[in-house]
Design a protein around this motif. Structure first.
Motif: not given
Length: 344
Positions: A118, A121, A258-259, A261-262
């Motif tokens: 998180r 993100q 991660v990118r 999901c962000s």
């Protein structure tokens, strides 16, 4: 005259970065070189420079980290990197150690991974701001700690039950003591003794004064020493913290996921904001079309009209009238006086 070491000593601006790239604390470096932790801090800040055999040992220890070009070349390379490449480099540099540190704050492996993901993100969502920050790793670390220590986690069903403790009894005892500390004390102890950040930097990251941070650190050390007397010396506590985090065997997600999901979160929030705005506009338009266009005075309350007699209504019969009605009813039911119709 002392000969220069065969392994070149990196400049002070790169020494801390090289140490952190190997997930080493200042206490661990000090133990291997044979100096105090304050001496290592002075070497990293450039106040002093190691000499002789210690310089050779210190340079060899830092040389084990991945090589980096000179500051000017590094600046040119960073300028040539795309935002995604720069983010991936920061993630690969910080995420593995940060997940282990966050585990010491929470005692939960899944929560540690979620908090770090998180934080990254948010870093990708605000990448222009994070990229220009003097310490991007510190920005992400502070965000991950805030996410991990959020009090809202206790309302999640999956976090109401504790996870399995470490298998080693010594690690289990140390983790239990850490989790009994207040969150602010636990964070201060981890930053200063675990990560190896100085007291002023720890105070700045925890948003407290230096005096308050020193008191928290002392109380945290006293609490640990009360349950584990063999860790009363801070020099013994730092390697134990690093070992406890290493034995957890935590792995971070890939930076590309991660990118992604962000970006997906940003799209969902944008769509939700657009939907809410459209609904608000529609409700406002409907109200404008259905609202009255002229003033309608309210209906006045009723008033009593004077001079009109009240409407008569049948009242109750008197005793004489009741007796007469009864007599008539009985007489007409059966009697010679009853009228009989005659056929024609």
């Amino acid at each position: 005259m002392t000969q220069s070491p065969t392994t070149p000593l990196p400049p002070p601006t790169d020494r801390r970065r090289l140490r952190e790239s190997q997930s080493l604390t200042r206490a661990q470096v000090a133990e291997r070189v044979g100096v105090s932790r304050e001496t290592v801090r002075a070497w990293e800040t450039g106040r002093t420079t190691p000499r002789g055999r210690r310089a050779q040992t210190y340079a060899s220890l830092l040389a084990a980290a991945p090589a980096h070009p000179a500051p000017v070349a590094a600046t040119e390379d960073m300028a040539a990197l795309t935002p995604a490449q720069a983010f991936d480099a920061l993630y690969a540099f910080c995420a593995p150690a940060l997940v282990r540190q966050t585990y010491l704050l929470t005692g939960r492996r899944e929560l540690a991974r979620e908090s770090v993901e998180r934080a990254f993100q948010l870093a990708w969502h605000r990448w222009p701001e994070v990229a220009m920050d003097p310490d991007p790793a510190g920005w992400v670390r502070a965000t991950a700690y805030e996410c991990a220590l959020s009090p809202w986690h206790r309302f999640r069903a999956r976090h109401r039950h504790p996870e399995a403790p470490p298998a080693d009894p010594a690690d289990r005892a140390l983790l239990s003591v850490l989790l009994k500390l207040p969150p602010t004390y636990r964070r201060t102890l981890l930053l200063h003794d675990g990560v190896g950040i100085g007291l002023p930097e720890t105070a700045a990251e925890t948003e407290a004064s230096t005096l308050a941070t020193a008191n928290r650190l002392l109380h945290a050390r006293e609490a640990v020493a009360a349950h584990l007397p063999d860790l009363a010396d801070p020099a013994h506590l730092a390697p134990r913290l690093a070992g406890l985090a290493t034995h957890a065997r935590l792995r971070a997600a890939r930076p590309s996921s991660v990118r992604a999901c962000s970006e997906r979160r940003a799209r969902n929030w944008t769509q939700a904001a657009i939907t809410f705005t459209v609904a608000l506009i529609g409700a406002t338009t409907f109200t404008l079309h259905t609202a009255p266009t002229h003033y309608e005075p309210p209906v006045a309350p009723g008033r009593t009209v004077q001079g009109v007699p009240p409407q008569a209504a049948p009242g109750p019969l008197s005793h004489a009238e009741l007796a007469l009605r009864k007599r008539l009813q009985n007489a007409t039911a059966a009697g010679p006086e009853r009228v009989q119709p005659e056929p024609r």
